[in-house]
Design a protein around this motif. Structure first.
Motif, PDB file in Angstrom:
ATOM      1  N   ASP A  17       0.852  -1.187   0.000  1.00 60.78           N
ATOM      2  CA  ASP A  17       0.000   0.000   0.000  1.00 60.78           C
ATOM      3  C   ASP A  17       0.892   1.243   0.000  1.00 60.78           C
ATOM      4  O   ASP A  17       1.478   1.591   1.020  1.00 60.78           O
ATOM      5  CB  ASP A  17      -0.895   0.000   1.241  1.00 60.78           C
ATOM      6  CG  ASP A  17      -1.883   1.155   1.253  1.00 60.78           C
ATOM      7  OD1 ASP A  17      -1.762   2.068   0.403  1.00 60.78           O
ATOM      8  OD2 ASP A  17      -2.779   1.156   2.123  1.00 60.78           O
ATOM      9  N   PRO A  18       1.012   1.921  -1.156  1.00 65.06           N
ATOM     10  CA  PRO A  18       1.883   3.092  -1.214  1.00 65.06           C
ATOM     11  C   PRO A  18       1.389   4.276  -0.374  1.00 65.06           C
ATOM     12  O   PRO A  18       2.155   5.180  -0.076  1.00 65.06           O
ATOM     13  CB  PRO A  18       1.919   3.448  -2.702  1.00 65.06           C
ATOM     14  CG  PRO A  18       0.731   2.799  -3.300  1.00 65.06           C
ATOM     15  CD  PRO A  18       0.390   1.630  -2.438  1.00 65.06           C
ATOM     16  N   LYS A  19       0.123   4.241   0.051  1.00 67.60           N
ATOM     17  CA  LYS A  19      -0.401   5.338   0.871  1.00 67.60           C
ATOM     18  C   LYS A  19       0.180   5.322   2.278  1.00 67.60           C
ATOM     19  O   LYS A  19       0.253   6.359   2.929  1.00 67.60           O
ATOM     20  CB  LYS A  19      -1.925   5.291   0.926  1.00 67.60           C
ATOM     21  CG  LYS A  19      -2.564   5.649  -0.407  1.00 67.60           C
ATOM     22  CD  LYS A  19      -4.061   5.639  -0.332  1.00 67.60           C
ATOM     23  CE  LYS A  19      -4.655   6.007  -1.682  1.00 67.60           C
ATOM     24  NZ  LYS A  19      -6.112   5.945  -1.666  1.00 67.60           N
ATOM     25  N   ASN A  20       0.596   4.116   2.752  1.00 71.13           N
ATOM     26  CA  ASN A  20       1.189   4.063   4.086  1.00 71.13           C
ATOM     27  C   ASN A  20       2.552   3.356   4.106  1.00 71.13           C
ATOM     28  O   ASN A  20       3.183   3.257   5.159  1.00 71.13           O
ATOM     29  CB  ASN A  20       0.226   3.412   5.091  1.00 71.13           C
ATOM     30  CG  ASN A  20      -0.061   1.963   4.785  1.00 71.13           C
ATOM     31  OD1 ASN A  20       0.655   1.296   4.049  1.00 71.13           O
ATOM     32  ND2 ASN A  20      -1.127   1.451   5.363  1.00 71.13           N
ATOM     33  N   GLY A  21       2.978   2.832   2.962  1.00 73.62           N
ATOM     34  CA  GLY A  21       4.290   2.199   2.868  1.00 73.62           C
ATOM     35  C   GLY A  21       4.373   0.823   3.501  1.00 73.62           C
ATOM     36  O   GLY A  21       5.459   0.317   3.754  1.00 73.62           O
ATOM     37  N   LYS A  22       3.236   0.187   3.723  1.00 71.56           N
ATOM     38  CA  LYS A  22       3.227  -1.128   4.374  1.00 71.56           C
ATOM     39  C   LYS A  22       2.872  -2.236   3.391  1.00 71.56           C
ATOM     40  O   LYS A  22       2.131  -2.018   2.434  1.00 71.56           O
ATOM     41  CB  LYS A  22       2.248  -1.134   5.546  1.00 71.56           C
ATOM     42  CG  LYS A  22       2.685  -0.200   6.655  1.00 71.56           C
ATOM     43  CD  LYS A  22       1.760  -0.273   7.832  1.00 71.56           C
ATOM     44  CE  LYS A  22       2.253   0.707   8.907  1.00 71.56           C
ATOM     45  NZ  LYS A  22       1.363   0.724  10.051  1.00 71.56           N
ATOM     46  N   THR A  23       3.425  -3.402   3.655  1.00 68.61           N
ATOM     47  CA  THR A  23       3.152  -4.596   2.855  1.00 68.61           C
ATOM     48  C   THR A  23       2.351  -5.563   3.708  1.00 68.61           C
ATOM     49  O   THR A  23       2.677  -5.797   4.880  1.00 68.61           O
ATOM     50  CB  THR A  23       4.461  -5.245   2.384  1.00 68.61           C
ATOM     51  OG1 THR A  23       5.173  -4.290   1.584  1.00 68.61           O
ATOM     52  CG2 THR A  23       4.196  -6.481   1.553  1.00 68.61           C
ATOM     53  N   TYR A  24       1.302  -6.129   3.120  1.00 67.17           N
ATOM     54  CA  TYR A  24       0.397  -7.033   3.820  1.00 67.17           C
ATOM     55  C   TYR A  24       0.319  -8.369   3.090  1.00 67.17           C
ATOM     56  O   TYR A  24       0.542  -8.439   1.883  1.00 67.17           O
ATOM     57  CB  TYR A  24      -1.015  -6.429   3.877  1.00 67.17           C
ATOM     58  CG  TYR A  24      -1.073  -5.081   4.514  1.00 67.17           C
ATOM     59  CD1 TYR A  24      -1.192  -4.961   5.898  1.00 67.17           C
ATOM     60  CD2 TYR A  24      -1.003  -3.917   3.755  1.00 67.17           C
ATOM     61  CE1 TYR A  24      -1.254  -3.709   6.511  1.00 67.17           C
ATOM     62  CE2 TYR A  24      -1.059  -2.668   4.355  1.00 67.17           C
ATOM     63  CZ  TYR A  24      -1.181  -2.572   5.731  1.00 67.17           C
ATOM     64  OH  TYR A  24      -1.233  -1.332   6.324  1.00 67.17           O
ATOM     65  N   SER A  25      -0.060  -9.411   3.817  1.00 73.11           N
ATOM     66  CA  SER A  25      -0.420 -10.665   3.168  1.00 73.11           C
ATOM     67  C   SER A  25      -1.660 -10.371   2.338  1.00 73.11           C
ATOM     68  O   SER A  25      -2.438  -9.472   2.665  1.00 73.11           O
ATOM     69  CB  SER A  25      -0.727 -11.743   4.200  1.00 73.11           C
ATOM     70  OG  SER A  25       0.423 -12.059   4.951  1.00 73.11           O
ATOM     71  N   CYS A  26      -1.846 -11.147   1.277  1.00 78.87           N
ATOM     72  CA  CYS A  26      -2.951 -10.836   0.364  1.00 78.87           C
ATOM     73  C   CYS A  26      -3.593 -12.102  -0.165  1.00 78.87           C
ATOM     74  O   CYS A  26      -2.909 -13.094  -0.444  1.00 78.87           O
ATOM     75  CB  CYS A  26      -2.415 -10.004  -0.800  1.00 78.87           C
ATOM     76  SG  CYS A  26      -3.643  -9.541  -2.021  1.00 78.87           S
ATOM     77  N   LYS A  27      -4.900 -12.028  -0.298  1.00 80.37           N
ATOM     78  CA  LYS A  27      -5.629 -13.050  -1.037  1.00 80.37           C
ATOM     79  C   LYS A  27      -6.692 -12.341  -1.865  1.00 80.37           C
ATOM     80  O   LYS A  27      -7.119 -11.236  -1.528  1.00 80.37           O
ATOM     81  CB  LYS A  27      -6.223 -14.103  -0.111  1.00 80.37           C
ATOM     82  CG  LYS A  27      -7.296 -13.642   0.820  1.00 80.37           C
ATOM     83  CD  LYS A  27      -7.753 -14.812   1.680  1.00 80.37           C
ATOM     84  CE  LYS A  27      -8.966 -14.470   2.490  1.00 80.37           C
ATOM     85  NZ  LYS A  27      -9.454 -15.621   3.242  1.00 80.37           N
ATOM     86  N   MET A  28      -7.066 -12.972  -2.956  1.00 81.61           N
ATOM     87  CA  MET A  28      -8.025 -12.356  -3.871  1.00 81.61           C
ATOM     88  C   MET A  28      -9.031 -13.397  -4.329  1.00 81.61           C
ATOM     89  O   MET A  28      -8.709 -14.582  -4.423  1.00 81.61           O
ATOM     90  CB  MET A  28      -7.310 -11.785  -5.097  1.00 81.61           C
ATOM     91  CG  MET A  28      -6.221 -10.801  -4.760  1.00 81.61           C
ATOM     92  SD  MET A  28      -5.472  -9.961  -6.184  1.00 81.61           S
ATOM     93  CE  MET A  28      -4.959 -11.288  -7.214  1.00 81.61           C
ATOM     94  N   THR A  29     -10.223 -12.925  -4.630  1.00 79.60           N
ATOM     95  CA  THR A  29     -11.261 -13.792  -5.171  1.00 79.60           C
ATOM     96  C   THR A  29     -11.844 -13.115  -6.406  1.00 79.60           C
ATOM     97  O   THR A  29     -12.310 -11.978  -6.337  1.00 79.60           O
ATOM     98  CB  THR A  29     -12.381 -14.031  -4.138  1.00 79.60           C
ATOM     99  OG1 THR A  29     -11.789 -14.534  -2.939  1.00 79.60           O
ATOM    100  CG2 THR A  29     -13.386 -15.043  -4.669  1.00 79.60           C
ATOM    101  N   LEU A  30     -11.776 -13.827  -7.516  1.00 78.82           N
ATOM    102  CA  LEU A  30     -12.288 -13.319  -8.788  1.00 78.82           C
ATOM    103  C   LEU A  30     -13.716 -13.800  -8.982  1.00 78.82           C
ATOM    104  O   LEU A  30     -14.012 -14.985  -8.833  1.00 78.82           O
ATOM    105  CB  LEU A  30     -11.404 -13.822  -9.933  1.00 78.82           C
ATOM    106  CG  LEU A  30     -11.829 -13.454 -11.349  1.00 78.82           C
ATOM    107  CD1 LEU A  30     -11.776 -11.943 -11.551  1.00 78.82           C
ATOM    108  CD2 LEU A  30     -10.933 -14.150 -12.353  1.00 78.82           C
ATOM    109  N   ASN A  31     -14.601 -12.854  -9.324  1.00 75.09           N
ATOM    110  CA  ASN A  31     -15.983 -13.178  -9.623  1.00 75.09           C
ATOM    111  C   ASN A  31     -16.410 -12.329 -10.813  1.00 75.09           C
ATOM    112  O   ASN A  31     -16.801 -11.173 -10.638  1.00 75.09           O
ATOM    113  CB  ASN A  31     -16.869 -12.931  -8.399  1.00 75.09           C
ATOM    114  CG  ASN A  31     -18.289 -13.411  -8.607  1.00 75.09           C
ATOM    115  OD1 ASN A  31     -18.630 -13.971  -9.642  1.00 75.09           O
ATOM    116  ND2 ASN A  31     -19.131 -13.190  -7.616  1.00 75.09           N
ATOM    117  N   GLY A  32     -16.265 -12.879 -12.019  1.00 76.55           N
ATOM    118  CA  GLY A  32     -16.595 -12.136 -13.233  1.00 76.55           C
ATOM    119  C   GLY A  32     -15.647 -10.969 -13.425  1.00 76.55           C
ATOM    120  O   GLY A  32     -14.434 -11.141 -13.475  1.00 76.55           O
ATOM    121  N   ASP A  33     -16.197  -9.753 -13.487  1.00 77.20           N
ATOM    122  CA  ASP A  33     -15.389  -8.543 -13.660  1.00 77.20           C
ATOM    123  C   ASP A  33     -15.117  -7.839 -12.341  1.00 77.20           C
ATOM    124  O   ASP A  33     -14.767  -6.664 -12.319  1.00 77.20           O
ATOM    125  CB  ASP A  33     -16.083  -7.581 -14.628  1.00 77.20           C
ATOM    126  CG  ASP A  33     -15.964  -8.047 -16.069  1.00 77.20           C
ATOM    127  OD1 ASP A  33     -15.086  -8.871 -16.353  1.00 77.20           O
ATOM    128  OD2 ASP A  33     -16.760  -7.583 -16.908  1.00 77.20           O
TER     129      ASP A  33
END
Length: 143
Positions: A104-120
């Motif tokens: 996140d460039p707004k606070n300079g922190k890196t987080y674990s991430c997961k994503m879920t795709l549903n169409g668009d």
């Protein structure tokens, strides 16, 4: 017997290519909820990454154009455009991508991430430790 063997091999090949197509459904440009940025998601080997591809022009002179919040002082002059925000996401089946990180460039922190795709729509969850401790947002595919 030969026909059956060819049928099995053909079935396996089509299944693996179908899986790759499903995993690659995430590829392309996505916009954040505010519409101020586009993120290009691309494949890197067997994982998926994303970089900041476009920023909405701003009349705000205080809006940073460099990664000014980066915890590494040597990287604070690096431009935001082209900055890799997503790294190491693995396709886990269906529309699920996990095991990666998001910056996140707004606070300079890196987080674990997961994503879920549903169409668009792409639901992004950045978190610390366990998924319950985090923040979600939904990105929309740029057409």
């Amino acid at each position: 017997m030969r026909y059956i063997l060819l049928l099995i091999v053909g079935s396996l090949l089509s299944t693996s290519s179908l899986k790759a197509q499903t995993a690659d459904a995430i590829l392309g440009k996505w916009t954040n909820p505010t519409g101020e940025a586009h993120i290009l998601i691309y494949r890197t080997g067997n994982t998926y990454s994303g970089k900041l591809n476009w920023l909405k022009p701003s009349n705000n002179e205080n809006r940073p154009i460099n990664d000014v919040n980066n915890p590494d002082k040597n990287l604070r002059n690096k431009p935001l455009l082209g900055l890799e925000l997503l790294k190491g996401l693995e396709h886990k089946g269906g529309g699920s991508y996990e095991e990666g990180t998001i910056y996140d460039p707004k606070n300079g922190k890196t987080y674990s991430c997961k994503m879920t795709l549903n169409g668009d729509k792409l639901k992004i969850r950045g978190y610390i430790g366990v998924s319950l401790l985090g923040r979600s947002e939904v990105w929309t595919r740029v057409k």
